[in-house]
Every structure is written in C-alpha cells, then in structure tokens.
Design a protein around this motif. Structure first.
Motif, PDB file in Angstrom:
ATOM      1  N   VAL A  19       0.673  -0.753   0.056  1.00 43.99           N
ATOM      2  CA  VAL A  19      -0.125   0.578   0.076  1.00 43.99           C
ATOM      3  C   VAL A  19       1.576   1.505   0.441  1.00 43.99           C
ATOM      4  O   VAL A  19       1.595   1.513   0.692  1.00 43.99           O
ATOM      5  N   THR A  20       0.728   1.980  -0.931  1.00 43.09           N
ATOM      6  CA  THR A  20       1.075   3.153  -0.868  1.00 43.09           C
ATOM      7  C   THR A  20       0.399   4.342  -0.843  1.00 43.09           C
ATOM      8  O   THR A  20      -0.494   4.480  -1.885  1.00 43.09           O
ATOM      9  N   VAL A  21       0.482   5.708  -0.726  1.00 45.87           N
ATOM     10  CA  VAL A  21       0.342   6.689  -0.692  1.00 45.87           C
ATOM     11  C   VAL A  21       0.766   8.072  -0.882  1.00 45.87           C
ATOM     12  O   VAL A  21       1.535   7.986  -0.271  1.00 45.87           O
ATOM     13  N   ASN A  22       0.088   8.662  -1.298  1.00 43.67           N
ATOM     14  CA  ASN A  22       0.480  10.183  -1.566  1.00 43.67           C
ATOM     15  C   ASN A  22       0.007  11.489  -1.566  1.00 43.67           C
ATOM     16  O   ASN A  22      -1.470  11.798  -2.423  1.00 43.67           O
ATOM     17  N   ILE A  23      -0.081  11.994  -0.364  1.00 38.74           N
ATOM     18  CA  ILE A  23      -0.518  12.736   0.258  1.00 38.74           C
ATOM     19  C   ILE A  23       0.086  13.946   0.440  1.00 38.74           C
ATOM     20  O   ILE A  23       0.742  14.155   0.801  1.00 38.74           O
ATOM     21  N   CYS A  24      -0.818  15.541  -1.007  1.00 39.79           N
ATOM     22  CA  CYS A  24       0.031  17.052  -0.600  1.00 39.79           C
ATOM     23  C   CYS A  24      -1.349  18.390  -0.398  1.00 39.79           C
ATOM     24  O   CYS A  24      -2.215  18.037  -0.771  1.00 39.79           O
ATOM     25  N   ILE A  25      -0.540  18.265   0.822  1.00 43.87           N
ATOM     26  CA  ILE A  25      -1.272  19.214   1.888  1.00 43.87           C
ATOM     27  C   ILE A  25      -0.748  21.036   1.608  1.00 43.87           C
ATOM     28  O   ILE A  25       0.609  20.841   1.770  1.00 43.87           O
ATOM     29  N   GLY A  58      -3.610   6.722  -4.144  1.00 45.11           N
ATOM     30  CA  GLY A  58      -2.792   5.676  -3.616  1.00 45.11           C
ATOM     31  C   GLY A  58      -3.167   4.932  -4.582  1.00 45.11           C
ATOM     32  O   GLY A  58      -3.771   4.603  -5.969  1.00 45.11           O
ATOM     33  N   VAL A  59      -1.872   3.831  -4.037  1.00 47.89           N
ATOM     34  CA  VAL A  59      -2.380   2.352  -4.926  1.00 47.89           C
ATOM     35  C   VAL A  59      -2.109   1.326  -4.230  1.00 47.89           C
ATOM     36  O   VAL A  59      -0.895   1.695  -3.342  1.00 47.89           O
ATOM     37  N   LEU A  60      -2.505   0.347  -3.647  1.00 47.47           N
ATOM     38  CA  LEU A  60      -3.273  -1.318  -3.512  1.00 47.47           C
ATOM     39  C   LEU A  60      -2.539  -2.198  -4.236  1.00 47.47           C
ATOM     40  O   LEU A  60      -3.147  -2.266  -5.480  1.00 47.47           O
ATOM     41  N   ALA A  61      -1.114  -2.979  -4.383  1.00 48.89           N
ATOM     42  CA  ALA A  61      -1.328  -4.152  -5.047  1.00 48.89           C
ATOM     43  C   ALA A  61      -1.385  -5.369  -4.413  1.00 48.89           C
ATOM     44  O   ALA A  61      -0.349  -5.235  -2.701  1.00 48.89           O
ATOM     45  N   GLN A  62      -1.766  -6.326  -4.624  1.00 52.52           N
ATOM     46  CA  GLN A  62      -1.679  -7.784  -4.114  1.00 52.52           C
ATOM     47  C   GLN A  62      -0.805  -8.393  -5.344  1.00 52.52           C
ATOM     48  O   GLN A  62      -2.212  -9.043  -6.457  1.00 52.52           O
ATOM     49  N   LEU A  63      -0.502 -10.070  -4.372  1.00 45.80           N
ATOM     50  CA  LEU A  63      -0.116 -10.719  -5.938  1.00 45.80           C
ATOM     51  C   LEU A  63      -0.667 -11.590  -5.663  1.00 45.80           C
ATOM     52  O   LEU A  63      -2.089 -11.949  -4.450  1.00 45.80           O
ATOM     53  N   LEU A  64      -1.936 -12.646  -6.941  1.00 44.38           N
ATOM     54  CA  LEU A  64      -2.746 -13.428  -6.788  1.00 44.38           C
ATOM     55  C   LEU A  64      -2.199 -14.988  -6.471  1.00 44.38           C
ATOM     56  O   LEU A  64      -0.697 -14.817  -7.077  1.00 44.38           O
ATOM     57  N   PRO A  65      -3.018 -15.692  -6.456  1.00 43.30           N
ATOM     58  CA  PRO A  65      -2.616 -17.018  -6.028  1.00 43.30           C
ATOM     59  C   PRO A  65      -1.641 -17.602  -7.055  1.00 43.30           C
ATOM     60  O   PRO A  65      -1.748 -17.049  -8.225  1.00 43.30           O
ATOM     61  N   GLY A  66       0.077 -17.990  -6.451  1.00 45.93           N
ATOM     62  CA  GLY A  66       0.443 -18.590  -7.900  1.00 45.93           C
ATOM     63  C   GLY A  66       1.656 -17.719  -7.970  1.00 45.93           C
ATOM     64  O   GLY A  66       2.880 -17.524  -8.738  1.00 45.93           O
ATOM     65  N   ALA A  67       1.129 -16.416  -7.661  1.00 47.45           N
ATOM     66  CA  ALA A  67       2.721 -15.238  -8.151  1.00 47.45           C
ATOM     67  C   ALA A  67       4.036 -15.489  -7.726  1.00 47.45           C
ATOM     68  O   ALA A  67       3.827 -15.257  -6.255  1.00 47.45           O
ATOM     69  N   ASP A  87       5.764   3.383  -9.093  1.00 41.16           N
ATOM     70  CA  ASP A  87       6.588   4.653  -8.718  1.00 41.16           C
ATOM     71  C   ASP A  87       6.453   5.110  -9.522  1.00 41.16           C
ATOM     72  O   ASP A  87       7.100   6.471  -9.517  1.00 41.16           O
ATOM     73  N   LYS A  88       7.276   4.678 -10.798  1.00 34.26           N
ATOM     74  CA  LYS A  88       7.204   5.374 -11.815  1.00 34.26           C
ATOM     75  C   LYS A  88       6.429   6.367 -12.787  1.00 34.26           C
ATOM     76  O   LYS A  88       6.084   7.052 -13.665  1.00 34.26           O
ATOM     77  N   CYS A  89       5.076   5.908 -12.222  1.00 30.92           N
ATOM     78  CA  CYS A  89       3.903   6.285 -13.310  1.00 30.92           C
ATOM     79  C   CYS A  89       3.372   8.279 -12.957  1.00 30.92           C
ATOM     80  O   CYS A  89       3.762   8.105 -11.648  1.00 30.92           O
ATOM     81  N   ASP A  90       2.700   8.206 -13.516  1.00 29.04           N
ATOM     82  CA  ASP A  90       2.648   9.366 -13.591  1.00 29.04           C
ATOM     83  C   ASP A  90       1.444  10.115 -13.041  1.00 29.04           C
ATOM     84  O   ASP A  90       1.892  11.279 -12.457  1.00 29.04           O
ATOM     85  N   PHE A  91       0.613   8.829 -13.199  1.00 28.15           N
ATOM     86  CA  PHE A  91       0.214   9.271 -11.705  1.00 28.15           C
ATOM     87  C   PHE A  91       0.474   9.760 -10.195  1.00 28.15           C
ATOM     88  O   PHE A  91      -0.632  10.426  -9.530  1.00 28.15           O
ATOM     89  N   MET A  92       1.123   8.934  -9.882  1.00 31.17           N
ATOM     90  CA  MET A  92       1.881   9.453  -8.134  1.00 31.17           C
ATOM     91  C   MET A  92       2.878  10.447  -8.306  1.00 31.17           C
ATOM     92  O   MET A  92       3.188  10.773  -7.478  1.00 31.17           O
ATOM     93  N   LEU A  93       3.518  10.253  -9.822  1.00 31.12           N
ATOM     94  CA  LEU A  93       4.623  11.109  -9.760  1.00 31.12           C
ATOM     95  C   LEU A  93       4.623  12.306  -9.953  1.00 31.12           C
ATOM     96  O   LEU A  93       4.489  13.423  -9.513  1.00 31.12           O
ATOM     97  N   TYR A  94       3.327  12.693 -10.368  1.00 33.91           N
ATOM     98  CA  TYR A  94       2.665  13.909 -10.847  1.00 33.91           C
ATOM     99  C   TYR A  94       1.064  14.123 -10.054  1.00 33.91           C
ATOM    100  O   TYR A  94       0.207  14.513 -11.322  1.00 33.91           O
TER     101      TYR A  94
END
Ligand SMILES: [Zn+2]
Length: 295
Positions: A156-162, A174-183, A196-203
C-alpha cells in the motif's frame, strides 16, 4: 471528474491485482469538517486512504474497518469502507486534548502501536487480525499486516499533498497492489518500481493528465476492470444524536429551554453538527419523562 474514485485492474499477466485511487475531494471534505494539526491530517488521511484502497478488494455488500492504536492509551484512529465505495474515518477525542503540532507521524504513533483490521470474508463471516506497527507510518504497517496476518503479499502506498498555508489538500492518491495466488513473491518489487514511475503517482497535482494517462494504460500492462466513485458516508442522524443530548444532566437541559438557548451536538465520527432548538429539547425531555413514569 469532481469526485473521488478508485479503479481496479489486473496486471502483470494476470498475476497482480492493482487498485488506484484518487481521494483528493474526500480528504478535503474530512479536513473541512474539523480543524487539526498537520501530523493529525497526515495520520487520518493515510488511514482513510488505506481503508478506501482495501475497500476496493471487497465484494458487495462486504465492509471492513481499520483501527490504529498508537502507543499511548486512548489515541486511536478509525476508518471504515465498504464495497460500494462508502468511506469514513475519524480520530478519537484524546488526540485533540494534547499538542501534536510539529511532531512526526512516527512520534505520534510511537514504537508500540498496533493495527486491527476487521474484514468480511464471505456472507456474515468476519476476519479480525491484529499486528504491530514496526514502521509507525501506517501504510507500510498495513503492507506488513497483510504479509503477517493474511500471508497475502500486499503493498500500500499513498501520496497526500497538503498546502499548509492554505490548509488544503491539493492532491491525494494511492495504490494497493496484491499478488494473486501462484504469483512469484519477487514480482512485488517490479510492481513497486512500475507504480513509482507512473505519472499518476509522480505528478499528483496534474489532475487530468495523470488520470487520463492511467486510465488509458495502467502500469504493468493491465486493463482497467472497473472505476467507481468513493463517497464520504456516516450513518449518523439527528435522532441518533438526540440520545447523546439526553445523556447530559436534565437540569442543564431544562436551563437551556428556560433561557431559550439551542444546543449543538457534534457527531464524533464525522464532525456533522446537529442543532436542537429549545422546543426540540423540551420535547426530548418530555419523552424522557414519559419513559420514566411508565413502569
Ligand atoms: Zn456522523
């Protein structure tokens, strides 16, 4: 889109569930309801954001609740979310009775905090898990919770700008990533790098551009399965809060009526204010009196 939302995707060849969230407006609404220090905003904002993201893992009509207990007794943070995108969160009153300005998140949580997650896992089946908070920053502790308690690799990661001068949340994502069974557990590293590299979180302040980019091509090569709005929700009503009013000393209430003064009751869960007129207070006192005289 002038609302908060979450988007669900399955990426990395169907091996990872990724949930993206923009809850800027939702946090603006929460902080508009009650004045609090910067660090309390950070703590409540992260907890509510994490609950919103976990809500994205649920199926209708499931719900979950998150309780963060800081090291000092009585210092709790609550958040709840359901599969329909309803979210709420609040701080226990004890937080407002001690100074927190200038402290860090790690300092207010301390070294003996813990996280409790209550989550519906099926029809009427609740799962409660509790873990410690080795990171004392809420988000990494929630990732830790899933690894320890549910043995499901989750990040889980979040980026709150105040803008502290304007006292306003300019962006919260924010983003939540969860591995599915077998991964392969090692895959999470790649997921984190891609997110971390995607514009959604970077900017995060580029509202439209970054969202547009995300919706067109989410990281990890996946496709978006669903986008839905997130709403602030509290089930409080004036009727519910009238019970709180009646728990006060009846003499005090009678005095308000005599002085033609209204009473204000605030929902501690959402900060909504309910005003009771002297006539309404008198009616409540009459009802109470009737209840007491009926054997
Ligand atoms: Zn409420």
């Amino acid at each position: 889109m002038k609302s908060s939302w979450i988007a669900k995707s399955i990426a990395f060849d169907g091996k990872v569930r990724i949930i993206f969230m923009d809850n800027t407006y939702l946090l603006q609404e929460i902080f508009h309801r009650r004045t609090m220090s910067q660090v309390l905003k950070e703590a409540l904002g992260r907890t509510v954001s994490a609950a919103g993201l976990i809500g994205g893992l649920l199926k209708d009509p499931q719900q979950m609740s998150l309780k963060i207990r800081a090291s000092s007794a009585g210092l709790n943070i609550f958040a709840e979310a359901d599969a329909s995108g309803h979210v709420r969160g609040y701080l226990s009153e004890e937080w407002f009775q001690r100074p927190s300005e200038g402290l860090s998140l790690g300092q207010i949580i301390g070294s003996r905090g813990n996280i409790q997650v209550v989550q519906e896992t099926g029809t009427n089946r609740m799962f409660t898990g509790i873990t410690d908070m080795p990171y004392a920053n809420i988000t990494d502790d929630i990732s830790h919770y899933y690894g320890q308690s549910e043995q499901t690799p989750t990040w889980v990661t979040v980026n709150i700008c105040i803008d502290h001068q304007k006292q306003r949340v300019t962006s919260s994502r924010g983003v939540l990533a969860q591995l599915l069974p077998g991964a392969d557990p090692g895959l999470m590293q790649q997921v984190q790098e891609a997110v971390d590299k995607c514009d959604f979180m970077l900017y995060p302040n580029q509202q439209h551009e970054a969202s547009h980019e995300l919706l067109l091509s989410p990281p990890g090569g996946g496709a978006l399965l669903e986008i839905k709005p997130l709403h602030w929700y509290c089930e409080c009503t004036k009727e519910m809060l009238s019970g709180l009013l009646l728990s006060l000393d009846p003499k005090e209430l009678s005095n308000l009526v005599l002085q033609a003064e209204p009473a204000e009751v605030v929902c501690s869960h959402c900060g909504e204010k309910y005003v009771f007129s002297p006539i309404e207070i008198q009616n409540l006192l009459n009802t109470l009196q009737r209840r007491r005289t009926i054997p």
